[in-house]
Scaffold this motif. Sequence first.
Motif, PDB file in Angstrom:
ATOM      1  N   LEU A 168       0.835  -1.208   0.000  1.00 10.91           N
ATOM      2  CA  LEU A 168       0.000   0.000   0.000  1.00 10.91           C
ATOM      3  C   LEU A 168       0.869   1.256   0.000  1.00 10.91           C
ATOM      4  CD1 LEU A 168      -2.813  -1.029   2.518  1.00 10.91           C
ATOM      5  CD2 LEU A 168      -3.018  -0.736   0.043  1.00 10.91           C
ATOM      6  N   GLY A 169       1.975   1.215   0.716  1.00 11.47           N
ATOM      7  CA  GLY A 169       2.899   2.343   0.683  1.00 11.47           C
ATOM      8  C   GLY A 169       3.477   2.568  -0.704  1.00 11.47           C
ATOM      9  N   LEU A 170       3.798   1.484  -1.410  1.00 15.19           N
ATOM     10  CA  LEU A 170       4.310   1.614  -2.777  1.00 15.19           C
ATOM     11  C   LEU A 170       3.229   2.133  -3.725  1.00 15.19           C
ATOM     12  CD1 LEU A 170       6.447  -1.647  -3.060  1.00 15.19           C
ATOM     13  CD2 LEU A 170       7.253   0.700  -2.737  1.00 15.19           C
ATOM     14  N   ILE A 171       1.998   1.702  -3.494  1.00 13.17           N
ATOM     15  CA  ILE A 171       0.896   2.247  -4.301  1.00 13.17           C
ATOM     16  C   ILE A 171       0.769   3.749  -4.066  1.00 13.17           C
ATOM     17  CG2 ILE A 171      -1.619   2.243  -4.573  1.00 13.17           C
ATOM     18  CD1 ILE A 171      -1.557  -0.755  -4.044  1.00 13.17           C
ATOM     19  N   GLY A 172       0.892   4.158  -2.805  1.00 11.88           N
ATOM     20  CA  GLY A 172       0.872   5.581  -2.511  1.00 11.88           C
ATOM     21  C   GLY A 172       2.021   6.329  -3.173  1.00 11.88           C
ATOM     22  N   THR A 173       3.179   5.680  -3.285  1.00 12.76           N
ATOM     23  CA  THR A 173       4.312   6.294  -3.974  1.00 12.76           C
ATOM     24  C   THR A 173       3.999   6.529  -5.442  1.00 12.76           C
ATOM     25  OG1 THR A 173       5.825   5.172  -2.460  1.00 12.76           O
ATOM     26  CG2 THR A 173       6.760   6.049  -4.487  1.00 12.76           C
ATOM     27  N   VAL A 174       3.436   5.515  -6.078  1.00  6.40           N
ATOM     28  CA  VAL A 174       3.094   5.633  -7.503  1.00  6.40           C
ATOM     29  C   VAL A 174       2.026   6.702  -7.710  1.00  6.40           C
ATOM     30  CG1 VAL A 174       2.127   4.414  -9.482  1.00  6.40           C
ATOM     31  CG2 VAL A 174       3.745   3.248  -7.964  1.00  6.40           C
ATOM     32  N   VAL A 175       0.999   6.700  -6.842  1.00  7.61           N
ATOM     33  CA  VAL A 175      -0.062   7.701  -6.955  1.00  7.61           C
ATOM     34  C   VAL A 175       0.514   9.106  -6.758  1.00  7.61           C
ATOM     35  CG1 VAL A 175      -2.179   8.557  -5.894  1.00  7.61           C
ATOM     36  CG2 VAL A 175      -1.889   6.107  -6.282  1.00  7.61           C
ATOM     37  N   GLY A 176       1.433   9.243  -5.804  1.00 11.99           N
ATOM     38  CA  GLY A 176       2.045  10.547  -5.568  1.00 11.99           C
ATOM     39  C   GLY A 176       2.836  11.038  -6.767  1.00 11.99           C
ATOM     40  N   GLY A 216       3.757   3.352   5.496  1.00 13.60           N
ATOM     41  CA  GLY A 216       3.703   1.914   5.232  1.00 13.60           C
ATOM     42  C   GLY A 216       4.903   1.176   5.799  1.00 13.60           C
ATOM     43  N   ALA A 217       6.105   1.767   5.683  1.00 19.51           N
ATOM     44  CA  ALA A 217       7.318   1.110   6.179  1.00 19.51           C
ATOM     45  C   ALA A 217       7.326   1.043   7.707  1.00 19.51           C
ATOM     46  CB  ALA A 217       8.551   1.851   5.677  1.00 19.51           C
ATOM     47  N   ILE A 218       6.958   2.148   8.366  1.00 19.32           N
ATOM     48  CA  ILE A 218       6.972   2.174   9.831  1.00 19.32           C
ATOM     49  C   ILE A 218       5.953   1.194  10.408  1.00 19.32           C
ATOM     50  CG2 ILE A 218       6.459   3.587  11.847  1.00 19.32           C
ATOM     51  CD1 ILE A 218       7.673   5.956  10.383  1.00 19.32           C
ATOM     52  N   LEU A 219       4.749   1.207   9.872  1.00 19.78           N
ATOM     53  CA  LEU A 219       3.721   0.304  10.392  1.00 19.78           C
ATOM     54  C   LEU A 219       4.042  -1.154  10.060  1.00 19.78           C
ATOM     55  CD1 LEU A 219       0.457   2.340   9.708  1.00 19.78           C
ATOM     56  CD2 LEU A 219       1.829   2.191  11.790  1.00 19.78           C
ATOM     57  N   ASN A 220       4.719  -1.381   8.948  1.00 22.46           N
ATOM     58  CA  ASN A 220       5.170  -2.735   8.629  1.00 22.46           C
ATOM     59  C   ASN A 220       6.159  -3.244   9.676  1.00 22.46           C
ATOM     60  OD1 ASN A 220       7.737  -4.162   7.115  1.00 22.46           O
ATOM     61  ND2 ASN A 220       5.795  -5.077   6.515  1.00 22.46           N
ATOM     62  N   VAL A 221       7.107  -2.396  10.059  1.00 24.12           N
ATOM     63  CA  VAL A 221       8.076  -2.789  11.085  1.00 24.12           C
ATOM     64  C   VAL A 221       7.356  -3.067  12.408  1.00 24.12           C
ATOM     65  CG1 VAL A 221      10.032  -1.992  12.457  1.00 24.12           C
ATOM     66  CG2 VAL A 221       9.990  -1.567  10.000  1.00 24.12           C
ATOM     67  N   TRP A 222       6.425  -2.214  12.765  1.00 24.56           N
ATOM     68  CA  TRP A 222       5.666  -2.379  14.016  1.00 24.56           C
ATOM     69  C   TRP A 222       4.939  -3.725  14.033  1.00 24.56           C
ATOM     70  CZ3 TRP A 222       1.996   2.011  16.149  1.00 24.56           C
ATOM     71  CH2 TRP A 222       1.447   1.616  17.359  1.00 24.56           C
ATOM     72  N   LEU A 223       4.225  -4.023  12.950  1.00 27.18           N
ATOM     73  CA  LEU A 223       3.457  -5.264  12.915  1.00 27.18           C
ATOM     74  C   LEU A 223       4.364  -6.489  12.799  1.00 27.18           C
ATOM     75  CD1 LEU A 223       0.607  -6.356  13.019  1.00 27.18           C
ATOM     76  CD2 LEU A 223       0.462  -6.135  10.535  1.00 27.18           C
ATOM     77  N   MET A 224       5.501  -6.355  12.101  1.00 28.62           N
ATOM     78  CA  MET A 224       6.407  -7.492  11.955  1.00 28.62           C
ATOM     79  C   MET A 224       7.078  -7.855  13.276  1.00 28.62           C
ATOM     80  SD  MET A 224       6.316  -8.982   9.083  1.00 28.62           S
ATOM     81  CE  MET A 224       7.797  -9.978   9.264  1.00 28.62           C
ATOM     82  N   VAL A 225       7.342  -6.871  14.123  1.00 31.41           N
ATOM     83  CA  VAL A 225       7.883  -7.175  15.451  1.00 31.41           C
ATOM     84  C   VAL A 225       6.887  -8.032  16.236  1.00 31.41           C
ATOM     85  CG1 VAL A 225       8.568  -6.176  17.660  1.00 31.41           C
ATOM     86  CG2 VAL A 225       9.385  -5.158  15.543  1.00 31.41           C
ATOM     87  N   ASN A 226       5.609  -7.651  16.160  1.00 30.72           N
ATOM     88  CA  ASN A 226       4.568  -8.452  16.820  1.00 30.72           C
ATOM     89  C   ASN A 226       4.453  -9.836  16.196  1.00 30.72           C
ATOM     90  OD1 ASN A 226       2.974  -6.651  18.863  1.00 30.72           O
ATOM     91  ND2 ASN A 226       3.319  -5.338  17.104  1.00 30.72           N
TER      92      ASN A 226
END
Length: 251
Positions: A168-176, A216-226
């Motif tokens: 989703l973060g990459l999609i946001g990058t493309v849209v931006g 997207g990257a920050i929340l990915n790290v947060w969820l991956m730790v869990n």
Amino acid sequence: MAYAQTSPFSLDTEPTENTEHQGDAAGAQQLAWLTAQSKAAADNSKSHLLILCFALVNIIAVGLLGAAYQQGLVDRVLTADKTYISVAIFVVFLAGLVVCARRVWETSHDLEQVQTFDPLRQSHATTYLASLRGRAGDSRALLASSLRMKLTHRIAVVRNVANALVLLGLIGTVVGFIIALSGVDPEQASDVSAITPMVSTLIEGMSTALYTTLVGAILNVWLMVNYQLLAAGTVKLITALVEFGESNGRA
């Protein structure tokens, strides 16, 4: 009349020895009981360690999020991202975190049921033990592999949600970038009055691209730790179930 000769110590020695043996047996039983109780208490505390680690990680993460909010960073992201892709990423993250919390509780509960086994209570331990009864070694290995796949599949949804945050973060990058380039008109580059709106659109698009990628990257790290905590707990559960089955399911 002949009298049977008896040792003067025969009447006193045997009761004394029996009493000593009984005392040693009672002491051994009490020591075994105390050892079992302490081991059960230690195992019970270990079963709740997963929940405690999960709570600690998320308390720290929420604290960092609160600090970022106080610094105005959250408002900056919401203001800069006109597409609300960052909000969508955060909603998906919350859904994944809720699922992870549920899986953590289930895994911890299953570990506790293995450590405090009750044959009258329905659990993974009773089901797995019943399926092992009367099976040969090869069949038992297949059941262990099936159990491993089932429990691993149960937590795979959390990892998939974490990977979706990056996408989703990459999609946001493309849209931006699309937004940024949509305002650029090479034919009007020489017109001074047209440069200002083009620069404004370019900045808006770049802000969307960068902030959605960052969120997207920050929340990915947060969820991956869990997820890593959940995966470690699942490995402990699988190991505990297999060892329990091998110890009690040979009959």
